[in-house]
Design an enzyme around this catalytic site. Structure first.
Site, PDB file in Angstrom:
ATOM      1  N   ASP A 267      42.605  36.350  42.606  1.00 14.64           N
ATOM      2  CA  ASP A 267      42.174  37.184  41.490  1.00 14.64           C
ATOM      3  C   ASP A 267      40.676  37.466  41.670  1.00 14.64           C
ATOM      4  O   ASP A 267      40.007  36.873  42.528  1.00 14.64           O
ATOM      5  CB  ASP A 267      42.486  36.536  40.130  1.00 14.64           C
TER       6      ASP A 267
HETATM    7  C1  BGC Z   1      42.294  40.186  36.290  1.00 15.36           C
HETATM    8  C2  BGC Z   1      43.491  40.654  37.073  1.00 15.36           C
HETATM    9  C3  BGC Z   1      43.250  42.015  37.660  1.00 15.36           C
HETATM   10  C4  BGC Z   1      41.988  41.986  38.486  1.00 15.36           C
HETATM   11  C5  BGC Z   1      41.671  43.295  39.165  1.00 15.36           C
HETATM   12  C6  BGC Z   1      41.008  40.358  37.061  1.00 15.36           C
HETATM   13  O1  BGC Z   1      39.896  40.130  36.268  1.00 15.36           O
HETATM   14  O2  BGC Z   1      42.473  38.834  35.932  1.00 15.36           O
HETATM   15  O3  BGC Z   1      44.625  40.646  36.255  1.00 15.36           O
HETATM   16  O4  BGC Z   1      44.341  42.409  38.425  1.00 15.36           O
HETATM   17  O5  BGC Z   1      40.912  41.631  37.644  1.00 15.36           O
HETATM   18  O6  BGC Z   1      41.297  44.261  38.283  1.00 15.36           O
END
Ligand code: BGC
Length: 721
Positions: A267
């Protein structure tokens, strides 16, 4: 390109080129690419060289066909081996045509609808150049303080698994390389991100292996069984180790036990976050832990590109691990057909034609109709055409009804409740006033609201949380409506006119001051681009509410976590021999949630006949047939969600008081009766034992069928071995 060709491509890559494939760049690297045809950057703060940018494997957050084509073409010009970029983005509940948030979709209990919504989202995203979506999010959620519950379909492992499958089918279709109007799905956040302590985002998760496997893991697994291409790690710890560096979770369970051979992405920033977590001293150790755990792509931090080369040279990381990661990324590019068609579905003309087209908006409207849940109705709904309506509240004319994760959607294009109602009611039958803002109110607003309400026969209040109040980093400790909105209700109460509340929110709320005060309550969640139109259909009775809660509404925050599939305890409150005091209970509030899982009203009424079992006993070879007849005894066609639960009365470990095992959503015309038959198999009675084996126990079970988890008929049967 055959697999052998991919292997030889990896062989031709330098170590630096290979490591760059594992880096995900964000849009700022590419801004202006459409005009200049050049990749801009590098981004100094991350210390990324131009070389790395030219060899990077993927990009996050780019959308728009022209931009995507320009970036891909520029990249292919500068990339020595001509390896195309993967363009990824969060297309969570629609691209430009925004569907209801996933928690709302969860309340539809409608898998075809979910699949269709994902298919449309994929279509719009792919013509706009996107190859991979960071969805579905399938984290099981039991704590409405957590802002991200709106991204999940709810609290039940079975229902979540069904939705996980439906979304993956919708995004990916059957043939990613042939069908350029689909995108690869990335299930997230692996694992158990929904169980953060106290509902605080990014917080610690600590649970038993059994609990993890029994409740939290099934939906991720279901997505993978459906062929989901990618997995994203979660921010939290699992058994004390951040998921992103958790070898046991990723290498042993995900890759080993489940055989997942697709791409695993961290993530946002999660690799580097191992430092503040306190399991890595520096970026280098964070990179080491993530690559050893099996993370292929690092999102947003540069630990891999800064340190993997040295780690390989020093012999701390075998180059083979890098090769495997690169091969998985290249294989995904191949399955998406990017080597033959690097711009894939990106198509400026088609983008103009289909993005936010009428057909897609119609589907979003239907989804919104089916996701709303009628929580209360003292015969005030549907609105009667001769009644004058006062529409009041911060969401009456607001386009902030798309919800979080609708970055490509436009609030300006959303149909507001006022617009929706205007298209249904004669102009002199609809009066409006602001009443209050989401978190503030003035005397003047209250006076105006009172004046308008005085002139009407029925008051419709559009209330809720603005979209910043939930979603990522949107945890709240108090989950009531903001005080000014409760004050508005109190201000209008003395008029003694019927009050209908329509709620826009990203989580189950504590509805004291709303459910008890209003005559009708419609939970609309964040219904998306066509929300106001859908709500108008429901309020006027053109459509009949059919949503059922996929997450319990707590009586108060003090009860959280509160969920229907809890254990009984040794001192259940409702036992026939329960004592007055020494039972498992609160002294000041009930044990039961305010509104239970599976609950939702309709404008019609459904009557259940007596449940019939094919036998008193079942075996692995002879499943149990459960039949119940359901009749629409009201005057309007409507959909009922017939729900089947079981309870294992005596397990090797304690079992939940109820577990959803099956359901059927049926449309019944007035007077129509249908026999619903469920087949319950021995397999559905299996669970994880204390030694983690997955099997069933012979003995007594209960089966419950009804229109909500708390409104069922109960029968007993035995499983014989
Ligand atoms: C979130 C994810 C997301 C990623 C990319 C993160 O902060 O937890 O769910 O896919 O950002 O945008």
């Amino acid at each position: 390109m055959a697999d052998q060709q991919l292997i030889s491509l990896v062989e031709r890559m330098t170590l630096e080129e290979k490591i760059a494939q594992l880096m995900q760049l964000a849009v700022p690297f590419f801004e202006g690419a459409e005009q200049s045809g050049q990749i801009t950057g590098p981004m100094e703060s991350l210390g990324i060289t131009e070389e790395i940018v030219h060899n990077a494997g993927s990009v996050l957050g780019l959308a728009g066909a022209k931009e995507a084509i320009a970036v891909q073409e520029a990249h292919l010009r500068s990339n020595r081996l001509g390896i195309p970029l993967l363009l990824m983005a969060d297309i969570v509940h629609g691209f430009k045509t925004i569907f209801p948030v996933p928690l709302a979709m969860g309340c539809s209990w409608d898998m075809e609808l979910a699949e269709q919504s994902a298919k449309i989202a994929a279509r719009e995203a792919s013509v706009s150049g996107i190859h991979v979506t960071f969805a579905p999010m399938v984290d099981l959620v039991r704590d409405p303080r957590w802002g991200r519950v709106m991204e999940s379909t709810g609290e039940d492992p079975y229902l979540n698994s069904e939705f996980a499958r439906a979304f993956v089918r919708g995004f990916q279709g059957d043939d990613l390389s042939g069908d350029v109007h689909r995108v690869a799905a990335c299930v997230k956040h692996f694992a158990a991100y929904g169980a953060g302590e106290g509902g605080r985002d990014y917080n610690t998760v600590d649970m038993s292996e059994r609990q993890l496997r029994e409740y939290y893991l099934p939906a991720y697994k279901a997505a993978l069984e459906e062929g989901c291409e990618m997995v994203m790690t979660s921010f939290n710890t699992v058994h004390g180790v951040p998921a992103t560096g958790n070898k046991r979770l990723m290498r042993d369970l995900l890759r080993g036990e489940w055989g997942f051979d697709g791409v695993l992405i961290s993530d946002w920033g999660a690799v580097k976050e191992m430092i503040p977590h306190g399991v890595a001293e520096d970026e280098e150790e964070a990179a080491l832990k993530a690559i050893l755990a099996g993370v292929d792509i690092e999102m947003m931090t540069p630990c891999y590109v800064h340190h993997l080369q040295d780690l390989v040279r020093e012999g701390k990381v075998e180059e083979r691990l890098i090769d495997e990661a690169v091969l998985r990324i290249l294989s995904l590019k191949k399955r998406l057909g990017l080597f033959e068609r690097p711009v894939r579905g990106a198509d400026p003309a088609l983008e103009q034609e289909i993005v936010f087209c009428d057909e897609h908006r119609q589907a979003a409207r239907e989804a919104a109709v089916k996701s709303c849940v009628l929580l209360k109705n003292n015969s005030v709904l549907p609105l009667k055409s001769e009644k004058r309506v006062a529409l009041i509240g911060p969401f009456a004319a607001s386009g902030d009804i798309l919800g979080p994760w609708s970055w490509t959607g436009s609030k300006e294009d959303a149909i507001t409740v006022e617009q929706g109602l205007r298209s249904k009611l004669a102009s002199d039958m609809l009066l409006t006033a602001e009443g209050c803002d989401v978190t503030s109110v003035t005397e003047q607003q209250l006076d105006e609201a009172l004046k308008v309400a005085n002139e009407a026969d029925v008051i419709v209040l559009a209330l809720g949380e603005d979209s910043e109040m939930s979603g990522e980093a949107g945890s709240r400790a108090f989950i009531t409506l903001p005080e000014p909105q409760l004050e508005l209700i109190q201000h209008l109460k003395p008029l003694q006119k019927p009050i209908v509340v329509v709620l826009f929110n990203g989580r189950p709320l504590d509805l004291h001051g709303v459910l008890d005060e209003a005559d009708a309550v419609l939970e609309a969640w964040y219904p998306g681009s066509e929300g106001g139109a859908a709500i108008a259909e429901l309020l006027t009775g053109e459509a009949n509410p059919s949503g059922r809660l996929s997450m319990s509404f707590p009586y108060s925050v003090g009860q959280i976590p509160v969920y229907y599939n809890h254990f009984n305890t040794g001192r259940p409150k409702d036992a026939p021999d329960a004592q007055e005091r020494y039972v498992s209970q609160y002294l000041d509030i009930p044990n039961e949630p305010l509104l239970p899982f599976g609950f939702g009203l309709s404008y019609t009424e459904f009557q259940y006949g007596k449940m019939m079992l094919s036998a008193e006993e079942m075996t692995a070879k002879s499943p149990l047939e459960i039949t119940v007849s359901v009749t629409n005894v009201g005057e309007m066609a409507g959909e009922e969600v017939v729900q089947l639960y079981i309870r294992d009365m005596s397990g090797e470990v304690v079992r939940p008081v109820q577990e959803l095992k099956d359901f059927r959503k049926v449309l019944l015309q007035p007077g129509e009766q249908q026999d619903i038959t469920f087949i319950l198999t021995e397999e559905q009675l299996r669970y994880h034992h204390s030694d983690l084996t997955y099997s069933s126990d012979a003995g007594e079970f209960c089966v419950m069928v009804g229109g909500s988890s708390k409104d069922t008929e109960i029968r007993r049967f035995r499983l014989k071995k």
